[in-house]
Design an enzyme around this catalytic site. Structure first.
Site, PDB file in Angstrom:
ATOM      1  N   GLU A 134      55.027  29.689  45.508  1.00 45.31           N
ATOM      2  CA  GLU A 134      55.715  30.949  45.196  1.00 45.31           C
ATOM      3  C   GLU A 134      54.842  31.730  44.224  1.00 45.31           C
ATOM      4  OE1 GLU A 134      59.759  30.518  43.652  1.00 45.31           O
ATOM      5  OE2 GLU A 134      59.492  32.293  42.402  1.00 45.31           O
ATOM      6  N   GLU A 139      58.357  40.544  37.590  1.00 48.73           N
ATOM      7  CA  GLU A 139      59.609  39.887  37.220  1.00 48.73           C
ATOM      8  C   GLU A 139      59.916  40.207  35.766  1.00 48.73           C
ATOM      9  OE1 GLU A 139      59.575  35.540  37.321  1.00 48.73           O
ATOM     10  OE2 GLU A 139      61.693  35.577  37.874  1.00 48.73           O
TER      11      GLU A 139
END
Ligand code: NAG
Ligand code: NAG
Ligand code: NAG
Ligand code: NAG
Ligand code: NAG
Ligand code: NAG
Ligand code: NAG
Ligand code: NAG
Ligand code: NAG
Length: 406
Positions: A134, A139
């Site tokens: 991932e 974020e």
């Protein structure tokens, strides 16, 4: 200025041209949402207090739209009264297609969701987490003011010590224990990479290079874009971009071993394992720490009339994918109703039959993501990725030399 000469010599020696990539996907404008699947259900991976809506429901509820400027809007519901014990509606979209090693992912946003309890991300995932890896490119949570970038992978993937990057490493173990979701995180140190500052500054662009030599993420605010990005070029050259914000060279994490072809994901969840973690929530949103039976993050924001979410939206100019010269774009679902496909997919002869002509828009029904298709795609992608990666090796080694020498 010895480095360019050294590079030319190196590149000549390995017979590779430049760190050049060509546009193969352009999710933008009125077709932005073609080529994405809407995850329909509650947040069962990070325990956020949201229900992700189907495309039909999200469209009907105006949680997704394309504005008059041609920018995609993805938002949290801020109009519904949510009673205690219920979740709030939001959106999670995932590309049909899987992109192998030898890709660059670009995310151009004018507005990011933020505010207490809000947890947005632009990220990528391989199959069978954490097996396929991932990459978290954008974020942030709550009232944070800067982005963080993270890899998650099986045990054995580490960030090399002292990587050449602008950001600050906060954890080097990308697995952080088999059952932890912490990963190896790099905190952005440039200003205005998240929150109100990012939005007031006209937004910015992230680019993530997914290469056999490593994974590298750049961030630029809108007044600092490199020429190939500000001009909207169909080809980009990562070797001209300078030092990235985050770098995970393959010396301590064999990218071909830990990362399978990636799908792109955009989502906004609320509270959950990160934004709602009491100590993290309190850092920027204050209030009491609460207790184990009640989440202050949830009580103070998610329930009731949703006034906490007027800023909880993405405004996205484009998501684009570029492929290394000689690498073959990977289409997991050849009839995906995809975004405009700009290059023929010659990778397969797969059972799913891709290969749209250049410049055409593929159409047709979905049926994406069957296990068989995805497994086939993964196998092919690894091969394509390794080929592309080898072609890229010289150029990226060269770029690494430049960073070291400067
Ligand atoms: C991507 O598509 C948009 C329209 O949706 C267009 O304006 C833009 O020029 C395209 N970008 C490239 C690099 O072709
Ligand atoms: C989450 O839900 C989806 C769809 O219902 C399911 O396919 C997936 O396996 C679930 N994930 C987890 C981690 O439970
Ligand atoms: C989705 O829309 C259908 C049809 O209007 C409706 O019955 C259903 O309750 C909606 N689901 C959610 C989660 O909003
Ligand atoms: C992770 O969880 C699995 C299943 O719960 C367990 O078998 C395994 O030992 C755990 N690994 C670590 C490193 O804690
Ligand atoms: C934009 O980025 C450049 C280059 O990093 C930096 O010098 C400048 O201060 C940034 N501007 C703002 C307003 O963040
Ligand atoms: C990296 O992983 C690939 C795929 O598993 C493997 O073929 C290769 O030998 C590994 N490279 C190194 C240096 O271990
Ligand atoms: C936890 O907080 C809730 C809400 O403030 C309160 O009603 C409850 O009594 C608290 N529980 C404990 C064990 O302190
Ligand atoms: C929404 O709720 C907040 C706090 O619960 C309240 O102050 C505000 O007046 C409400 N707004 C509307 C439009 O009902
Ligand atoms: C919801 O947020 C949008 C801005 O994102 C705002 O225009 C709208 O007025 C808000 N709706 C309500 C009911 O507050």
């Amino acid at each position: 200025m010895r480095s360019p000469i050294l590079c030319s010599v190196l590149l000549a020696a390995v017979g590779s041209a430049t760190a050049q990539y060509s546009l193969i996907r352009n999710y933008s404008g009125s077709n932005f949402f073609e080529g994405w699947d809407f995850f329909d259900g509650f947040d069962n991976t990070t325990n956020g207090d949201v229900n992700y809506l189907s495309q039909a429901n999200a469209t009907a509820d105006n949680l997704v739209s394309v504005n008059s400027a041609g920018h995609a809007i993805i938002r949290v519901d801020n109009t519904t009264f949510v009673p205690f014990n219920f979740k709030r509606n939001s959106v999670k979209v995932i590309t049909h297609d899987f992109f192998p090693i030898g890709s660059v992912f670009l995310f151009d946003a004018l507005h990011l969701p933020f505010g207490c309890s809000v947890w947005p991300s632009f990220w990528t995932m391989g199959q069978n987490w954490p097996h396929g890896g991932e990459i978290d490119i954008m974020e942030g949570v709550n009232q944070a003011t800067s982005d963080q970038m993270t890899l998650h992978a099986n045990p054995g993937c580490m960030q090399a010590p002292n990587p050449v990057q602008l950001g600050k490493t906060s954890g080097a173990d990308c697995s952080a224990g088999a059952n932890s979701s912490v990963g190896c995180t790099v905190l952005e140190t440039q200003p205005n990479s998240f929150g109100q500052g990012f939005n007031d500054n006209g937004g910015g662009v992230w680019a993530a290079q997914f290469d056999v030599s490593g994974i590298f993420v750049w961030f630029w605010n809108r007044s600092a874009l490199p020429g190939d990005i500000s001009s909207g070029s169909k080809t980009i050259d990562t070797s001209t971009w300078g030092t990235p914000s985050a770098a995970w060279p393959s010396s301590s994490c064999n990218i071909s071993e830990f990362f399978a072809p990636q799908q792109l994901v955009i989502d906004i969840t609320l509270c959950g394992d990160f934004a709602g973690q009491p100590n993290i929530y309190q850092e920027t949103c204050g209030g009491p720490l609460g207790n184990s039976s009640v989440s202050i993050c949830y009580i103070d924001n998610v329930i009731n009339n949703g006034t906490a979410y007027n800023d909880a939206f993405f405004e996205i100019r484009a998501v684009q994918v570029f492929a290394a010269s000689g690498s073959t774009p990977l289409v997991a679902d050849g009839v995906s109703g995809s975004s405009t496909i700009l290059a023929p997919d010659t990778s397969t002869g797969s059972a799913t039959g891709s290969g749209s002509p250049a410049g055409s828009t593929s159409g047709g029904a979905g049926g994406s993501g069957s296990t068989t298709e995805q497994n086939a795609a993964e196998g092919m992608g690894v091969q394509a990725g390794v080929r592309a990666g080898l072609a890229m090796w010289g150029a990226t080694v060269c770029a690494a030399f430049i960073w070291v020498l400067l």
